[in-house]
Design a protein around this motif. Structure first.
Motif, short mmCIF file in Angstrom:
data_model
loop_
_atom_site.label_atom_id
_atom_site.label_comp_id
_atom_site.label_asym_id
_atom_site.label_seq_id
_atom_site.Cartn_x
_atom_site.Cartn_y
_atom_site.Cartn_z
N GLU A 69 -5.28 -4.25 10.03
CA GLU A 69 -4.78 -3.70 8.76
C GLU A 69 -4.16 -4.77 7.89
N ASP A 88 1.17 1.72 13.19
CA ASP A 88 0.65 2.89 12.48
C ASP A 88 1.80 3.88 12.32
N GLY A 89 1.98 4.35 11.08
CA GLY A 89 3.17 5.15 10.78
C GLY A 89 4.24 4.24 10.20
N ARG A 189 3.02 17.46 9.99
CA ARG A 189 2.68 16.23 9.27
C ARG A 189 3.47 15.11 9.95
N ASP A 217 -6.80 3.14 11.49
CA ASP A 217 -6.01 4.36 11.73
C ASP A 217 -6.62 5.23 12.83
C1 LIP Z 1 -0.75 5.93 7.82
C2 LIP Z 1 -1.50 6.97 8.60
C3 LIP Z 1 -1.09 8.36 8.16
C4 LIP Z 1 -1.41 8.53 6.71
C5 LIP Z 1 -0.66 7.50 5.89
C6 LIP Z 1 -0.99 6.08 6.35
P1 LIP Z 1 -0.17 3.34 8.10
O1 LIP Z 1 -1.15 4.64 8.26
O2 LIP Z 1 -1.24 6.78 9.98
O3 LIP Z 1 -1.76 9.36 8.90
O4 LIP Z 1 -1.07 9.82 6.28
O5 LIP Z 1 -1.01 7.66 4.54
O6 LIP Z 1 -2.35 5.82 6.09
O7 LIP Z 1 -0.23 2.96 6.65
O8 LIP Z 1 1.20 3.76 8.50
O9 LIP Z 1 -0.78 2.30 9.01
#
Ligand code: LIP
Length: 262
Positions: A69, A88-89, A189, A217
């Motif tokens: 990423e 992630d998150g 969510r 993701d």
């Molecule tokens: C996130 C995702 C999440 C989504 C966010 C974002 P990040 O990834 O895990 O499901 O709703 O918009 O894409 O940016 O935290 O790696």
């Protein structure tokens, strides 16, 4: 190296990377930059954790490709590519919520979801210590416990979704939620797609759908779901991706896709 060995390597690296992410979180998080829109943040820890993962993989598997990423793509020569979301998150992480994950997948073939075959996937939550893993053809596991997707009862499905960083996309996302509501008992969510997918694999969620996901993701989490007996596609079909990702047991998956694409 066979798929099980790839998974073992990913497990070791994910746990080391997760420990770094957790320590950086405890020390305080600095926003390093914004990406697509102002809400799309990256922290210094995101970059540092991905650099650690990339370095460990390069030593263990020189010649493999990488798609991360934060640091982008590098083609390999072995046919294996590592698809990595270091944290992630990210927004959960920045706010101090203990719901984020290191997501590492090893794929074979072209590093594009419709063209790749996922061989191994790991989703590790450093805050809880839980590690979800899967090997193609070898099942999905949470710390040694075999996982299986749920069967939906009469009360309706517990379904997770998400919303993109760009406020201009929220009206469409909410309209899609309205289409799904007749199928569900409630929504969740969580804010981390990889953990949403891991929870579907574990039966903690009946289903999950989200528009706008990047390959990193869903690369590992999608393998968890399919190895736990579930189905992961786009909508109405095809590979998961930016257009849509839908994950659930077979019966609910079909109903979710029908509702979303109606
Ligand atoms: C996130 C995702 C999440 C989504 C966010 C974002 P990040 O990834 O895990 O499901 O709703 O918009 O894409 O940016 O935290 O790696």
């Amino acid at each position: 190296m066979d798929a099980a060995a790839l998974a073992d390597l990913a497990l070791d690296i994910a746990r080391e990377a997760g420990d770094l992410a957790r320590r950086r979180r405890e020390a305080g998080v600095a926003i390093a930059a914004t990406k697509s829109v102002i809400a799309d943040i990256v922290t210094e820890a995101d970059r540092e954790v991905e650099a650690l993962i990339r370095e460990r993989l390069a030593v263990a598997r020189p010649g493999d490709g990488f798609l991360g990423e934060e640091s982008g793509a590098e083609r390999g020569t072995t046919g294996i590519t590592w698809v990595v979301d270091p944290i992630d998150g990210t927004v959960n992480y920045a706010y101090g919520m203990p719901h984020y994950a290191v997501s590492i997948a090893a794929i074979e073939g072209e590093p594009e979801p419709p063209l790749w075959t996922a061989l191994a996937g790991v989703v590790h939550n450093p805050a809880t210590g839980e590690t979800f893993s899967a090997v193609r053809g070898g099942g999905a596991w949470r710390d040694g416990q075999r996982l299986a997707v749920s069967e939906v009862g009469g009360a309706g499905a517990l379904v997770a979704t998400g919303f993109g960083y760009d406020p201009a996309t929220h009206a469409g996302d909410l309209a899609r939620v309205a289409k799904v509501m007749p199928l569900v008992r409630d929504l969740r969510r969580g804010g981390a797609a990889s953990l949403d997918l891991a929870y579907v694999a574990a039966g903690r969620l009946d289903g999950y759908f989200e528009r706008g996901l990047h390959p990193w993701d869903h690369a590992a989490g999608a393998l968890l779901v399919t190895e736990a007996g579930g189905v992961v596609t786009g909508s109405p079909h095809g590979a998961p991706g930016r257009e849509m990702t839908v994950a659930a047991g077979p019966a609910l998956h079909a109903r979710l896709v029908a509702a979303i694409s109606a």
